[in-house]
Design a protein around this motif. Structure first.
Motif, mmCIF file in Angstrom:
data_model
loop_
_atom_site.group_PDB
_atom_site.id
_atom_site.type_symbol
_atom_site.label_atom_id
_atom_site.label_comp_id
_atom_site.label_asym_id
_atom_site.label_seq_id
_atom_site.Cartn_x
_atom_site.Cartn_y
_atom_site.Cartn_z
ATOM 1 N N LYS A 116 34.947 42.509 51.285
ATOM 2 C CA LYS A 116 36.112 42.783 50.458
ATOM 3 C C LYS A 116 36.506 41.527 49.691
ATOM 4 O O LYS A 116 36.324 40.413 50.150
ATOM 5 C CB LYS A 116 37.280 43.252 51.326
ATOM 6 C CG LYS A 116 37.023 44.565 52.044
ATOM 7 C CD LYS A 116 38.225 44.983 52.876
ATOM 8 C CE LYS A 116 37.968 46.292 53.607
ATOM 9 N NZ LYS A 116 39.121 46.712 54.438
ATOM 10 N N GLU A 133 33.357 44.927 47.499
ATOM 11 C CA GLU A 133 34.431 45.922 47.535
ATOM 12 C C GLU A 133 35.736 45.309 47.048
ATOM 13 O O GLU A 133 36.063 44.169 47.392
ATOM 14 C CB GLU A 133 34.603 46.437 48.966
ATOM 15 C CG GLU A 133 35.681 47.491 49.150
ATOM 16 C CD GLU A 133 35.806 47.925 50.602
ATOM 17 O OE1 GLU A 133 36.911 47.763 51.158
ATOM 18 O OE2 GLU A 133 34.794 48.380 51.168
ATOM 19 N N THR A 135 39.925 46.705 46.003
ATOM 20 C CA THR A 135 40.891 47.797 45.872
ATOM 21 C C THR A 135 41.928 47.403 44.830
ATOM 22 O O THR A 135 42.580 46.356 44.952
ATOM 23 C CB THR A 135 41.575 48.089 47.220
ATOM 24 O OG1 THR A 135 40.571 48.467 48.180
ATOM 25 C CG2 THR A 135 42.571 49.238 47.076
ATOM 26 N N ASP A 164 45.584 44.043 41.348
ATOM 27 C CA ASP A 164 46.024 44.036 42.738
ATOM 28 C C ASP A 164 47.133 42.990 42.856
ATOM 29 O O ASP A 164 47.676 42.526 41.841
ATOM 30 C CB ASP A 164 44.860 43.774 43.703
ATOM 31 C CG ASP A 164 44.251 42.382 43.543
ATOM 32 O OD1 ASP A 164 44.782 41.575 42.748
ATOM 33 O OD2 ASP A 164 43.234 42.111 44.211
ATOM 34 N N THR A 186 45.405 54.253 42.554
ATOM 35 C CA THR A 186 44.757 53.134 43.231
ATOM 36 C C THR A 186 43.404 53.583 43.762
ATOM 37 O O THR A 186 43.278 54.673 44.330
ATOM 38 C CB THR A 186 45.629 52.608 44.388
ATOM 39 O OG1 THR A 186 46.908 52.230 43.879
ATOM 40 C CG2 THR A 186 44.987 51.418 45.069
ATOM 41 N N TYR A 187 42.375 52.738 43.553
ATOM 42 C CA TYR A 187 41.007 53.101 43.931
ATOM 43 C C TYR A 187 40.328 51.935 44.647
ATOM 44 O O TYR A 187 40.608 50.758 44.374
ATOM 45 C CB TYR A 187 40.175 53.461 42.700
ATOM 46 C CG TYR A 187 40.703 54.653 41.940
ATOM 47 C CD1 TYR A 187 40.274 55.942 42.231
ATOM 48 C CD2 TYR A 187 41.654 54.483 40.929
ATOM 49 C CE1 TYR A 187 40.765 57.036 41.537
ATOM 50 C CE2 TYR A 187 42.149 55.575 40.227
ATOM 51 C CZ TYR A 187 41.695 56.842 40.537
ATOM 52 O OH TYR A 187 42.192 57.917 39.843
ATOM 53 N N LYS A 188 39.419 52.304 45.536
ATOM 54 C CA LYS A 188 38.535 51.323 46.162
ATOM 55 C C LYS A 188 37.184 51.408 45.472
ATOM 56 O O LYS A 188 36.514 52.433 45.517
ATOM 57 C CB LYS A 188 38.379 51.593 47.665
ATOM 58 C CG LYS A 188 37.448 50.603 48.365
ATOM 59 C CD LYS A 188 37.456 50.808 49.868
ATOM 60 C CE LYS A 188 36.812 52.121 50.266
ATOM 61 N NZ LYS A 188 36.743 52.279 51.727
ATOM 62 N N GLN A 213 39.593 57.171 45.718
ATOM 63 C CA GLN A 213 41.035 57.038 45.556
ATOM 64 C C GLN A 213 41.676 56.783 46.912
ATOM 65 O O GLN A 213 41.364 57.446 47.906
ATOM 66 C CB GLN A 213 41.629 58.293 44.921
ATOM 67 C CG GLN A 213 43.121 58.157 44.618
ATOM 68 C CD GLN A 213 43.672 59.351 43.848
ATOM 69 O OE1 GLN A 213 42.925 60.114 43.251
ATOM 70 N NE2 GLN A 213 44.988 59.503 43.853
ATOM 71 N N VAL A 214 42.579 55.802 46.958
ATOM 72 C CA VAL A 214 43.244 55.426 48.207
ATOM 73 C C VAL A 214 44.743 55.349 47.961
ATOM 74 O O VAL A 214 45.229 55.573 46.850
ATOM 75 C CB VAL A 214 42.708 54.069 48.723
ATOM 76 C CG1 VAL A 214 41.233 54.181 49.088
ATOM 77 C CG2 VAL A 214 42.918 52.971 47.691
ATOM 78 N N LEU A 217 48.745 50.108 46.847
ATOM 79 C CA LEU A 217 48.629 48.762 47.395
ATOM 80 C C LEU A 217 50.017 48.225 47.750
ATOM 81 O O LEU A 217 50.970 48.394 46.978
ATOM 82 C CB LEU A 217 47.976 47.824 46.381
ATOM 83 C CG LEU A 217 46.460 47.943 46.197
ATOM 84 C CD1 LEU A 217 46.020 47.132 44.978
ATOM 85 C CD2 LEU A 217 45.729 47.456 47.435
#
Length: 265
Positions: A116, A133, A135, A164, A186-188, A213-214, A217
């Protein structure tokens, strides 16, 4: 792959041996509507190559090799320069043979592709670096999309601005990823790559990119604010008096443009 695990340069061969990782779901290409899936093959202790398989019936073999951590030999493959900017992609088709082998000289190792990162860390990178990765929230969508020529064929692309808690950066979406990101959501993003143009560092998707999609944040307010200067979209109304159609032919296996085409008799 990640910068600490460099992409290997394959010799001129149609056989690749190693361990299978990160087998994706079956996808559909935006232009040709061809089905395919992605994977990663570990070809030495520290070297990994991205794999694109256009024969989806072989996905079960790849999944079995991945789940059992069995080394395999892929015979009848081809290769092309990687879109991530380093090394090559291994391309598999209907003629590719997948066989389990036991004579590999290195042990199984997970690829470092899920590390990440944050936007501030990305902005410190140089061009053509892998991003495992990140987000982010979509704070700007360019009005409309663009079509550029890539490997002899037109490809649709879309520019967005993502954010972010550490900053903002431009992200370039390609082909099937265009339209997947919605404003304010929000996307990862996994498996991205950095690029630089006219002194600007930005991020681009690759064939191996996944978008999920998550939830929101933490630390970002509910109001999305982003000022971007761009040319306005001009709408023109009128009667169509002529249309031209341009036909381009692309190999279903290697995805390269075919300049010389012999029709079947």
């Amino acid at each position: 792959m990640a910068s600490e695990a460099k992409k290997v340069k394959l010799e001129d061969t149609t056989t690749v041996t190693g361990y299978i990782h990160n087998v994706s779901v079956v996808k559909v290409s935006a232009l040709k509507k061809n089905k395919y899936f992605n994977a990663v093959i570990q070809v030495s202790r520290d070297d990994f190559c991205d794999v694109v398989v256009f024969s989806v019936e072989k996905r079960m073999l790849f999944l079995q090799a991945q789940n059992c951590r069995s080394a395999v030999r892929l015979s009848g493959v081809s290769k092309e320069p990687s879109r991530s900017g380093e090394g090559v992609d291994v391309l598999c088709g209907r003629r590719t043979d997948v066989a389990v082998v036991t004579d590999v000289t290195f042990s199984y190792r997970e690829p470092p592709s899920k590390s990440k990162t944050t936007v501030s860390e990305i902005r410190k990178m140089s061009a053509r670096q892998h991003i495992g990765e990140v987000t982010v929230r979509i704070v700007h969508l360019k009005a409309g999309t663009d079509n550029v020529e890539l490997q002899g064929r037109p490809v649709e692309t879309q520019s967005v601005i993502v954010q972010d808690g550490s900053g903002k950066i431009r992200l370039q979406l390609w082909e099937s990823q265009v339209g997947q990101a919605l404003f304010g959501k929000t996307y990862k993003f996994s498996n991205l790559s950095t690029r630089e143009f006219n002194g600007e560092l930005f991020v681009t998707t690759t064939r191996q990119t996944s978008i999920e999609q998550v939830g929101p944040l933490p630390g970002l307010g509910a109001i999305v604010s982003c000022e971007v200067r761009e040319d306005p979209v001009i709408s023109v109304c009128g009667e169509v008096i002529r249309a031209e159609v341009a036909v381009s032919r692309t190999c279903g296996n290697c995805r390269c443009a075919q300049t010389e085409f012999q029709p079947k008799k």
